[in-house]
Design a protein around this motif. Structure first.
Motif, mmCIF file in Angstrom:
data_model
loop_
_atom_site.group_PDB
_atom_site.id
_atom_site.type_symbol
_atom_site.label_atom_id
_atom_site.label_comp_id
_atom_site.label_asym_id
_atom_site.label_seq_id
_atom_site.Cartn_x
_atom_site.Cartn_y
_atom_site.Cartn_z
ATOM 1 N N ARG A 1 0.816 -1.211 0.000
ATOM 2 C CA ARG A 1 0.000 0.000 0.000
ATOM 3 C C ARG A 1 0.852 1.264 0.000
ATOM 4 N N LYS A 2 1.839 1.358 0.916
ATOM 5 C CA LYS A 2 2.686 2.547 0.975
ATOM 6 C C LYS A 2 4.147 2.222 0.687
ATOM 7 N N GLY A 3 4.514 1.005 0.824
ATOM 8 C CA GLY A 3 5.911 0.627 0.712
ATOM 9 C C GLY A 3 6.519 0.860 -0.655
ATOM 10 N N THR A 4 5.744 0.696 -1.696
ATOM 11 C CA THR A 4 6.263 0.876 -3.046
ATOM 12 C C THR A 4 6.687 2.310 -3.283
ATOM 13 N N HIS A 5 5.901 3.260 -2.828
ATOM 14 C CA HIS A 5 6.248 4.675 -3.004
ATOM 15 C C HIS A 5 7.553 4.998 -2.264
ATOM 16 N N HIS A 6 7.674 4.538 -1.027
ATOM 17 C CA HIS A 6 8.900 4.788 -0.263
ATOM 18 C C HIS A 6 10.107 4.161 -0.951
ATOM 19 N N TRP A 7 9.924 2.960 -1.464
ATOM 20 C CA TRP A 7 11.029 2.260 -2.117
ATOM 21 C C TRP A 7 11.486 3.041 -3.347
ATOM 22 N N TRP A 8 10.526 3.494 -4.184
ATOM 23 C CA TRP A 8 10.880 4.247 -5.389
ATOM 24 C C TRP A 8 11.521 5.578 -5.040
ATOM 25 N N MET A 9 10.978 6.272 -4.052
ATOM 26 C CA MET A 9 11.528 7.576 -3.684
ATOM 27 C C MET A 9 12.937 7.431 -3.113
ATOM 28 N N ALA A 10 13.188 6.362 -2.392
ATOM 29 C CA ALA A 10 14.544 6.119 -1.892
ATOM 30 C C ALA A 10 15.508 5.915 -3.061
ATOM 31 N N ARG A 11 15.080 5.214 -4.087
ATOM 32 C CA ARG A 11 15.932 4.981 -5.257
ATOM 33 C C ARG A 11 16.152 6.276 -6.037
ATOM 34 N N VAL A 12 15.086 7.065 -6.196
ATOM 35 C CA VAL A 12 15.191 8.321 -6.951
ATOM 36 C C VAL A 12 16.113 9.303 -6.229
ATOM 37 N N THR A 13 15.915 9.461 -4.918
ATOM 38 C CA THR A 13 16.773 10.399 -4.187
ATOM 39 C C THR A 13 18.209 9.887 -4.120
ATOM 40 N N SER A 14 18.391 8.584 -4.020
ATOM 41 C CA SER A 14 19.745 8.033 -4.044
ATOM 42 C C SER A 14 20.436 8.344 -5.359
ATOM 43 N N LEU A 15 19.699 8.179 -6.445
ATOM 44 C CA LEU A 15 20.252 8.469 -7.767
ATOM 45 C C LEU A 15 20.613 9.946 -7.895
ATOM 46 N N ALA A 16 19.775 10.821 -7.367
ATOM 47 C CA ALA A 16 20.054 12.259 -7.423
ATOM 48 C C ALA A 16 21.231 12.616 -6.517
ATOM 49 N N LEU A 17 21.336 11.937 -5.390
ATOM 50 C CA LEU A 17 22.397 12.263 -4.436
ATOM 51 C C LEU A 17 23.782 11.830 -4.906
ATOM 52 N N LEU A 18 23.871 10.822 -5.741
ATOM 53 C CA LEU A 18 25.192 10.360 -6.200
ATOM 54 C C LEU A 18 25.990 11.466 -6.890
ATOM 55 N N PRO A 19 25.506 12.032 -7.984
ATOM 56 C CA PRO A 19 26.317 13.081 -8.622
ATOM 57 C C PRO A 19 26.413 14.347 -7.772
ATOM 58 N N LEU A 20 25.349 14.683 -7.040
ATOM 59 C CA LEU A 20 25.396 15.883 -6.204
ATOM 60 C C LEU A 20 26.439 15.757 -5.100
ATOM 61 N N THR A 21 26.532 14.584 -4.500
ATOM 62 C CA THR A 21 27.518 14.379 -3.432
ATOM 63 C C THR A 21 28.937 14.418 -3.987
ATOM 64 N N PHE A 22 29.156 13.776 -5.131
ATOM 65 C CA PHE A 22 30.488 13.838 -5.745
ATOM 66 C C PHE A 22 30.853 15.286 -6.078
ATOM 67 N N TRP A 23 29.925 16.023 -6.667
ATOM 68 C CA TRP A 23 30.169 17.437 -6.974
ATOM 69 C C TRP A 23 30.528 18.204 -5.703
ATOM 70 N N PHE A 24 29.753 17.999 -4.635
ATOM 71 C CA PHE A 24 29.974 18.729 -3.387
ATOM 72 C C PHE A 24 31.327 18.376 -2.760
ATOM 73 N N VAL A 25 31.649 17.103 -2.698
ATOM 74 C CA VAL A 25 32.924 16.678 -2.088
ATOM 75 C C VAL A 25 34.104 17.239 -2.880
ATOM 76 N N PHE A 26 34.078 17.112 -4.195
ATOM 77 C CA PHE A 26 35.186 17.627 -4.994
ATOM 78 C C PHE A 26 35.265 19.150 -4.936
ATOM 79 N N SER A 27 34.122 19.804 -4.822
ATOM 80 C CA SER A 27 34.123 21.262 -4.668
ATOM 81 C C SER A 27 34.730 21.671 -3.336
ATOM 82 N N MET A 28 34.409 20.937 -2.283
ATOM 83 C CA MET A 28 34.961 21.258 -0.963
ATOM 84 C C MET A 28 36.468 20.996 -0.926
ATOM 85 N N ILE A 29 36.910 19.973 -1.621
ATOM 86 C CA ILE A 29 38.347 19.714 -1.719
ATOM 87 C C ILE A 29 39.022 20.884 -2.441
#
Length: 134
Positions: free
Chosen positions: A25-53
């Motif tokens: 009922r609700k689990g599918t939405h949470h699962w998809w949103m976790a995957r979507v935000t994870s996918l968005a966070l990958l390049p953003l985190t790399f950009w942020f870490v390399f920028s801070m370096i």
């Protein structure tokens, strides 16, 4: 008897039949949103870490000017939004799995969402104020 076992209601658990909820009922939405935000966070985190370096050893003024650049400000706001949404979603799943009774669970989930929104807004306001001041 054969009709009862093949009905959709018989495919649910006993608790699911009592509550009238399916298994996803609700689990599918949470699962998809976790995957979507994870996918968005990958390049953003790399950009942020390399920028801070790259900003290591930079002065306060240089750092503020870096944040004030439109490209960096937009990516920082996207990082803030994705990070806090991902965090809130993950903590909500933990609360739903381990907090009982249901009234306490609801209060914990509301607290998680409220604190996450307040922290995300505080971060976003900080970035926007830096951009506006520069």
């Amino acid at each position: 008897m054969a009709n009862e076992t093949s009905s959709p209601a018989s495919m649910r658990s006993a608790l699911g039949r009592v509550r009238g909820l399916g298994s996803a009922r609700k689990g599918t939405h949470h699962w998809w949103m976790a995957r979507v935000t994870s996918l968005a966070l990958l390049p953003l985190t790399f950009w942020f870490v390399f920028s801070m370096i790259g900003l290591a050893g930079a002065s306060y003024v240089e750092t503020v000017l870096w944040i004030a650049r439109p490209f960096n400000a937009v990516l920082l706001l996207a990082l803030i939004a994705a990070t806090f949404h991902h965090m809130a979603s993950g903590l909500q799943v933990v609360a739903e799995d381990y907090v009982r009774p249901d009234t306490t669970q609801m209060l914990v989930v509301l607290a998680i969402k409220g604190v996450s929104i307040l922290l995300a807004l505080a971060c976003a306001v900080a970035v926007i104020r830096i951009v506006a001041a520069a």
